[in-house]
Scaffold this active site. Sequence first.
Site, PDB file in Angstrom:
ATOM      1  N   GLU A   1     -41.759   8.908  40.507  1.00 11.54           N
ATOM      2  CA  GLU A   1     -41.476   9.739  41.067  1.00 11.54           C
ATOM      3  C   GLU A   1     -42.991   9.899  40.772  1.00 11.54           C
ATOM      4  OE1 GLU A   1     -40.236  13.381  39.977  1.00 11.54           O
ATOM      5  OE2 GLU A   1     -37.789  13.050  40.865  1.00 11.54           O
TER       6      GLU A   1
ATOM      7  N   CYS B   1     -67.086  31.346  52.788  1.00 10.60           N
ATOM      8  CA  CYS B   1     -67.739  32.166  51.730  1.00 10.60           C
ATOM      9  C   CYS B   1     -66.987  32.895  50.176  1.00 10.60           C
ATOM     10  CB  CYS B   1     -67.054  33.943  52.920  1.00 10.60           C
ATOM     11  SG  CYS B   1     -68.242  33.552  54.395  1.00 10.60           S
ATOM     12  N   GLU B   2     -67.198  31.906  49.702  1.00 19.94           N
ATOM     13  CA  GLU B   2     -67.213  32.051  47.784  1.00 19.94           C
ATOM     14  C   GLU B   2     -68.038  31.501  47.080  1.00 19.94           C
ATOM     15  OE1 GLU B   2     -64.190  33.322  47.443  1.00 19.94           O
ATOM     16  OE2 GLU B   2     -62.741  33.653  49.280  1.00 19.94           O
TER      17      GLU B   2
HETATM   18  C1  LIG Z   1     -45.635  16.829  41.377  1.00 21.45           C
HETATM   19  C2  LIG Z   1     -44.176  16.028  40.962  1.00 21.45           C
HETATM   20  C3  LIG Z   1     -44.465  14.798  40.671  1.00 21.45           C
HETATM   21  C4  LIG Z   1     -45.279  13.774  41.552  1.00 21.45           C
HETATM   22  O1  LIG Z   1     -47.199  14.104  40.232  1.00 21.45           O
HETATM   23  P1  LIG Z   1     -48.262  13.130  40.152  1.00 21.45           P
HETATM   24  O2  LIG Z   1     -49.117  13.689  39.144  1.00 21.45           O
HETATM   25  O3  LIG Z   1     -48.639  13.488  41.809  1.00 21.45           O
HETATM   26  O4  LIG Z   1     -47.318  11.719  40.085  1.00 21.45           O
HETATM   27  C5  LIG Z   1     -43.311  14.442  40.773  1.00 21.45           C
HETATM   28  N1  LIG Z   1     -41.921  15.046  40.518  1.00 21.45           N
HETATM   29  C6  LIG Z   1     -42.412  16.661  40.326  1.00 21.45           C
HETATM   30  C7  LIG Z   1     -40.666  16.856  39.928  1.00 21.45           C
HETATM   31  C8  LIG Z   1     -42.945  17.123  40.654  1.00 21.45           C
HETATM   32  O5  LIG Z   1     -43.158  18.551  40.631  1.00 21.45           O
END
Ligand SMILES: *Cc1c(COP(=O)(O)O)cnc(C)c1O
Length: 400
Positions: free
Chosen positions: A259, A327-328
């Site tokens: 992922e 404005c921060e």
């Molecule tokens: C955020 C997330 C990702 C992606 O993370 P990256 O660091 O962008 O590769 C993959 N799986 C889950 C469950 C996430 O929460």
Amino acid sequence: MVDFKKLCEKYDTPLYVYDFNKIEENFLSLKKAFKARKSIISYAIKANSNLSVLKKLASLGSGADCVSIGEIKRALIAGIPKYKIVFSGVGKRDEEIREALELDILFINLESEAEMDRVEEIAKSLDKKARISIRVNPDIDPKTHPYISTGLSENKFGVDIESAKKMYLRANKSSYLEPVGIHFHIGSQLTDIEPIKEASRIVADLTRALINIGIEIKFFDIGGGLGIVYKDEKTIKPYDYAQAIFSNLKGLDLTVVCEPGRYIVGNAGYFLTKVLYEKRTKNKRFIIVDGAMNDLLRPSLYKAYHKVEVLRNDEAKSKADVVGPVCESGDFLAKDAFLPKTKHNDIIVVYSAGAYGFVMSSNYNTRPRAAEIAVEDGKDRVIRDRESFEDLIALEKKYL
Ligand SMILES: *Cc1c(COP(=O)(O)O)cnc(C)c1O
């Protein structure tokens, strides 16, 4: 090469620009690294969820890792097939679970026993069997920024090994749950391979134990988190990453689900902003630009470093903070960057802005969100219009 000056003249600033050829290259390098096994690269949509980015990835065979029903709908609209979509996240509303089940996506990643109860009940009401996977928290220090570390027992994510086992046993007996996968994700911007290797070893051992007692795990979901170069980080090569995972899967016939978010889009994106003017205080030089924390939040939120560059050939450089109009005091894009003396309308390029950039932007200070542009094979095109003031007030104006 991307012609930043031309794009700023054509589309104005602040502006997000994505190099689609680079996105393709990044995706294919990961796909290739995993080709020795059955695998699905399920791009983590939250990193950059522009529909044209998703459509591009769909055309390359990408799946999607989604953390809301909205992201699932984006993936489907962009042409990502439902059997490559997984639904992750620590909290899901009943309606989201119901819709995900009705849409028949690959599986839902569960992060607690209470969540499993909800999924079972909703599946029962639909007379369906929910394909599920459980997010295991292997209690590993990923050695990244604490805000993006997720695999420690102190983090809110996933369940410990013992609880996971109990959940699998219970799920396996349920008429409405079908445990098909196992999941872990220890953090983001990982630059050290050892924690990933260790986490996958722990989760692979658990998978073997589950298979031995008759629970048919088919998907080994390794999460995302692969780091990129923002400054001078040593990163993990896709091949080494895949091999580290594979080394723990000997004798297991599993489809690896990966992922990646940041790795696919991070270095393919640029944020362009124009200099308004410079200002000097007693001991600091500020370059005030038309982009701000509402456009690119990472520096303010994580003290994240982004390389910045002024498009001007000038040798004499001195330290300056690049700050926006919001404005921060936390509104900055860069601190103590060595930059030449700038003039009104000089362009500043903020690098590595393709991931967690536009998607985290807001309308704070009634600032319309930037336009998004794709550059592909030397041609540029709009993939999201710049917001107008009318867009910003549309949901309020009718109540006046
Ligand atoms: C955020 C997330 C990702 C992606 O993370 P990256 O660091 O962008 O590769 C993959 N799986 C889950 C469950 C996430 O929460």
